[in-house]
Design a protein around this motif. Structure first.
Motif, short mmCIF file in Angstrom:
data_model
loop_
_atom_site.label_atom_id
_atom_site.label_comp_id
_atom_site.label_asym_id
_atom_site.label_seq_id
_atom_site.Cartn_x
_atom_site.Cartn_y
_atom_site.Cartn_z
N ILE A 168 19.17 -65.63 -49.48
CA ILE A 168 18.71 -66.81 -48.73
C ILE A 168 19.14 -68.09 -49.43
N VAL A 225 10.89 -70.17 -50.43
CA VAL A 225 11.35 -70.40 -49.06
C VAL A 225 10.69 -71.62 -48.44
N VAL A 258 15.38 -72.72 -43.71
CA VAL A 258 14.68 -71.47 -43.40
C VAL A 258 13.63 -71.73 -42.33
#
Length: 316
Positions: free
Chosen positions: A217, A247, A253
Motif C-alpha cells: 500500500i 493507512v 487509501v
C-alpha cells in the motif's frame, strides 16, 4: 483474425486473470468478441464456491459449442482445478486448465483442435511460486484490479478455496506490482483495487519480515497518477494498531473496508475455524472508526451454518 470470447464467473481475482489471459490472446492476433457471439475459441473462467457456479459453468460450455461446433472450448479456474475429470468428461470440452500456468493457455490452444480433449491440471498443493501474469489495460475506464497474492492456508471449515487455489500463500514480487501499476497509470487508470485469495497474508511467504500488505500500500501510494487505493475483502485480524494508524495517514487509501464476519456467534466462529471472536471483531471496528471517522465498513455473514442452532443464530 481469429476470435476469442471469455465468460467469467466468481471473484475479482478471476476477473483479473481473465483480463490477463485476454491480453495474451490479443498479442497473438486474436480479436475479442462478446461471449454470446461466434468465436473460434471460448474460454470459461470458472468458480466453484457454490453449486450454482458449477452449474452455470456447465450450462455455458454446452451453449457455446452450439454457436460454433468447430470452436475450441477451454475451461480454466477453480472448478477446473478441483474437478478436472468431471469437466473433461463433458463432451464439448477440449482443454481443461486449473489455477496455475494460465500463461500457457495460448500455446496450449495452438496444439489442439475441436476434436481433442486435453487436461493440464496439476497438483495445486505443490505450487510454491506466484504465477506472474499481468495486465496493462482493463475493460474498466479508471479502476483496475491488481492481483498481488494467491493461495490460502486458513482452511476454514466451510471453504473449498485452499483446494482450488493451493494451501500455500504465494506473494507477488513488490517490484512487479509497482511496475504493473505504473503501466496502468500510463494508460489512464487512477484507481487500483488490491486483490488476492487471502490478501491479508501478503508477504507471509517472503523471507523479509518487513514485507507485508502495508508495504504494498505504501509503495503504490507513492506512485504519481494513482488517486485511489482500495482493498478487496480482508480478514479482520489484519487491522492491527500499526496498520490502522498507517493507512489512516494516506489520503489515497479509500475509507472503505469489507471485513468478513461470517457469524455473530463465537461458538459458530470456532466451528468455522475463524481466527477471531466477536469481541475482537468489535474492537477492530471500533479501532477503525476511532482512527478514520468517515470510514465505511461492510461485511458478509453465513446463515444456516451446519450445526447452527436457533440460539446461535439469534446471538448478536
Amino acid at each position: 483474425m481469429k476470435k476469442v470470447a471469455f465468460y467469467t464467473l466468481g471473484c475479482k481475482v478471476n476477473q483479473y486473470e481473465t483480463e490477463a489471459m485476454l491480453e495474451m490472446f490479443k498479442k497473438e492476433g486474436y480479436t475479442q468478441v462478446d461471449s454470446e457471439d461466434f468465436a473460434d475459441v471460448y474460454v470459461i473462467n470458472t468458480c466453484t464456491v457454490t453449486h450454482m457456479s458449477d452449474r452455470k459453468s456447465r450450462q455455458y460450455i454446452r451453449r457455446m459449442k452450439k454457436k460454433n461446433p468447430n470452436a475450441i472450448i477451454a475451461v480454466v479456474g477453480c472448478y477446473s482445478q478441483v474437478s478436472p475429470e468431471e469437466i473433461l468428461d463433458i463432451e464439448e470440452v477440449n482443454l481443461v486448465m486449473g489455477t496455475n500456468e494460465r500463461r500457457q493457455i495460448v500455446e496450449e490452444i495452438k496444439k489442439i483442435d475441436a476434436t481433442n480433449k486435453v487436461s493440464t491440471v496439476d497438483d495445486i498443493m505443490k505450487v510454491r511460486a506466484f504465477e506472474e501474469i499481468e495486465i496493462s489495460q482493463t475493460n474498466g475506464r479508471t479502476r483496475a484490479f491488481i492481483k498481488i497474492q494467491d493461495g490460502c492456508d486458513r482452511f476454514c471449515t466451510y471453504c473449498i478455496i485452499p483446494y482450488a487455489r493451493g494451501g500455500k500463500v504465494r506473494s507477488r514480487d513488490l517490484e512487479s506490482i509497482v511496475s504493473e501499476v505504473e503501466k496502468l497509470v500510463l494508460n489512464g487508470y487512477k484507481e487500483v483495487v488490491l486483490t488476492g485469495i487471502h490478501v491479508a497474508s501478503y508477504g507471509k511467504d517472503v523471507r523479509d519480515e518487513n514485507i507485508n500488505l502495508l508495504t504494498v500500500i505504501k509503495a503504490i501510494n507513492e506512485i504519481n497518477g494513482i488517486e485511489r487505493i482500495r482493498l478487496s475483502s480482508v480478514e479482520p485480524v489484519l487491522f492491527t494498531d500499526e496498520f490502522v494508524n498507517e493507512v489512516s495517514k494516506m489520503e489515497k487509501v479509500c475509507p472503505h473496508y469489507h471485513l468478513s464476519l461470517q457469524s455473530g456467534c463465537d461458538e459458530t466462529l470456532k466451528r468455522m475455524k475463524r481466527r477471531y471472536t466477536t469481541e475482537e471483531y468489535k474492537a477492530i471496528v471500533d479501532r477503525l472508526r476511532a482512527a478514520i471517522p468517515n470510514v465505511s465498513i461492510t461485511t458478509d455473514v453465513i446463515v444456516g451454518f451446519p450445526g447452527e442452532t436457533e440460539e446461535d443464530f439469534n446471538e448478536l
